[in-house]
Design a protein around this motif. Structure first.
Motif, mmCIF file in Angstrom:
data_model
loop_
_atom_site.group_PDB
_atom_site.id
_atom_site.type_symbol
_atom_site.label_atom_id
_atom_site.label_comp_id
_atom_site.label_asym_id
_atom_site.label_seq_id
_atom_site.Cartn_x
_atom_site.Cartn_y
_atom_site.Cartn_z
ATOM 1 N N UNK A 17 1.349 -6.816 5.191
ATOM 2 C CA UNK A 17 0.378 -7.824 4.794
ATOM 3 C C UNK A 17 0.172 -7.782 3.284
ATOM 4 N N UNK A 18 0.266 -8.949 2.660
ATOM 5 C CA UNK A 18 0.056 -9.061 1.212
ATOM 6 C C UNK A 18 -1.357 -8.616 0.849
ATOM 7 N N UNK A 19 -2.326 -8.950 1.710
ATOM 8 C CA UNK A 19 -3.725 -8.592 1.425
ATOM 9 C C UNK A 19 -3.903 -7.073 1.441
ATOM 10 N N UNK A 32 1.102 -15.841 9.079
ATOM 11 C CA UNK A 32 -0.291 -16.142 9.411
ATOM 12 C C UNK A 32 -0.741 -17.490 8.865
ATOM 13 N N UNK A 33 -0.089 -17.941 7.789
ATOM 14 C CA UNK A 33 -0.504 -19.190 7.139
ATOM 15 C C UNK A 33 -0.126 -20.425 7.956
ATOM 16 N N UNK A 87 5.453 -15.137 4.745
ATOM 17 C CA UNK A 87 4.126 -14.687 4.303
ATOM 18 C C UNK A 87 4.183 -14.245 2.836
ATOM 19 N N UNK A 143 -3.038 -13.745 12.999
ATOM 20 C CA UNK A 143 -2.223 -12.546 13.172
ATOM 21 C C UNK A 143 -1.745 -12.060 11.825
ATOM 22 N N UNK A 144 -1.114 -10.905 11.847
ATOM 23 C CA UNK A 144 -0.450 -10.378 10.657
ATOM 24 C C UNK A 144 1.059 -10.417 10.878
#
Lengths: 105, 252
Positions: free
Chosen positions: B112-114, B68-69, B145, B40-41
């Motif tokens: 989201x970091x990404x 998510x981690x 996150x 998930x985010x």
């Protein structure tokens, strides 16, 4: 531990966000439409479905325009059928990203 | 905005309860192991379904409080007296019990970091979180996150809790967080006191000229009051994303 409600405006207190309709709409659409921009059939302004006002306690899920509060979408399930009354004039939906980027982790 | 993801067909998954512990006097932390969880985010939610012996079912949405981690899913469940679902989740559910859930749901109220790495322009905008009560749950996921990914995105949280004992997710609250207590402060309290208003927002959050992405989560009346103060301060409506969870705190 919710904050105590202020002066009760019952309509405002029932209001949720289009984001909360994402689960129901996922039964129907292959992409997440809460990030889609929707143009209101009434006032013509656009905003993301997730930012619309949601009334989830009516017989149907009712999404209303956050600008003019007119009905943009109604969604209900009844006797094994999904009923969708989509009045939005135009939905602009972000194209799906590659599957390996589906999780932002 | 990053492209949306093709959704998996959302099916009901069986979650096994690993732990159900008191997080505060009114909130429990449910830790769930969900085989087949697709990831998930931070900010997404799940729907939990309970089925009685007579087949009657009740569903409620809960934000994921874990990043998510983290392989287990964490939910922060406020116990509402007279509620149909939350007293069962907080009082009855034990380790090794099972519940049904589906998700992750929603791409609107996520950070989201990404995504910030992919979209440098968007990633330069700071992220401002504003929480009331158990509305801090999705932000607990975002803070964790943020930390675990070492994200360079500037992020702050302004968090309104009723009392010091009711502060949730303490393990992820760091120097980016300002807590305000609305029902009295203990001796030596260094945070804020009282409800979040325009003056507190001006002092404790990113100003409009930094063009922050703002996320507000809490009971409906809380979210309405905060978002209207933010607009008064000059933030643009399109920069504010809101997740109201209703007056009862048990959105259906």
């Amino acid at each position: 531990m919710t904050e105590p409600a202020g002066p009760s405006d019952t309509t405002a207190a029932r209001r949720l966000d289009g984001n909360a309709a994402a689960g129901a709409l996922a039964d129907l659409f292959a992409v997440d439409v809460t990030t889609a921009r929707s143009r209101c059939p009434s006032c013509g302004k656009t905003s993301m479905l997730g930012a619309h006002h949601l009334y989830a306690d009516a017989p149907a899920l009712v999404l209303r325009c956050p600008h003019c509060t007119d009905v943009v979408l109604r969604y209900a399930t009844q006797q094994g059928r999904i009923l969708l009354d989509l009045r939005a004039r135009l939905l602009t939906i972000p194209a799906p990203a590659p599957a390996n980027e589906s999780n932002g982790a | 905005m990053a492209g949306t993801a093709l959704q998996r067909r959302l099916t009901w998954l069986t979650a096994q309860v690993r732990d159900n512990r008191s997080e505060s006097p009114s909130v429990h932390r449910l830790v769930l192991d969900v085989p087949g969880w697709p990831g998930h985010r931070a900010g997404q939610h799940v729907v939990v379904r309970l089925t009685a012996e007579d087949g009657y079912t009740a569903q409620r949405s809960y934000s994921l409080a874990s990043p998510p981690e983290e392989p287990d899913l964490h939910l922060l469940v406020a116990r509402l007296d007279g509620g149909e679902v939350s007293p069962y989740l907080t009082d009855e559910l034990r380790a090794d019990d099972q519940v049904e859930l589906r998700g992750p749901i929603g791409g609107f109220f996520v950070w989201s970091a990404a995504a910030d790495r992919r979209d440098a322009q968007e990633g330069r905008r700071p992220v401002q979180l504003v929480a009331g009560g158990s509305g801090v749950a999705p932000f607990a996921a975002m803070l964790d996150h943020h930390r675990r990914t070492g994200s360079p995105t500037r992020l702050r949280l302004l968090y309104s809790a009723s009392t010091q004992e009711e502060i949730l997710a303490r393990d992820v609250l760091g120097p980016e967080t300002t807590v305000t207590l609305t029902r009295g402060v203990p001796a030596g309290w260094s945070g804020e006191a009282g409800r979040i208003d325009a003056d507190m927002l001006r002092r404790r959050t990113f100003p409009p000229d930094e063009d922050p992405r703002i996320f507000v989560c809490g009971a409906t009346m809380f979210a309405e009051a905060v978002s209207s103060s933010l607009l008064d301060l000059g933030h643009s409506p399109s920069s504010i994303r809101i997740e109201r969870y209703g007056s009862s705190g048990e959105p259906s």
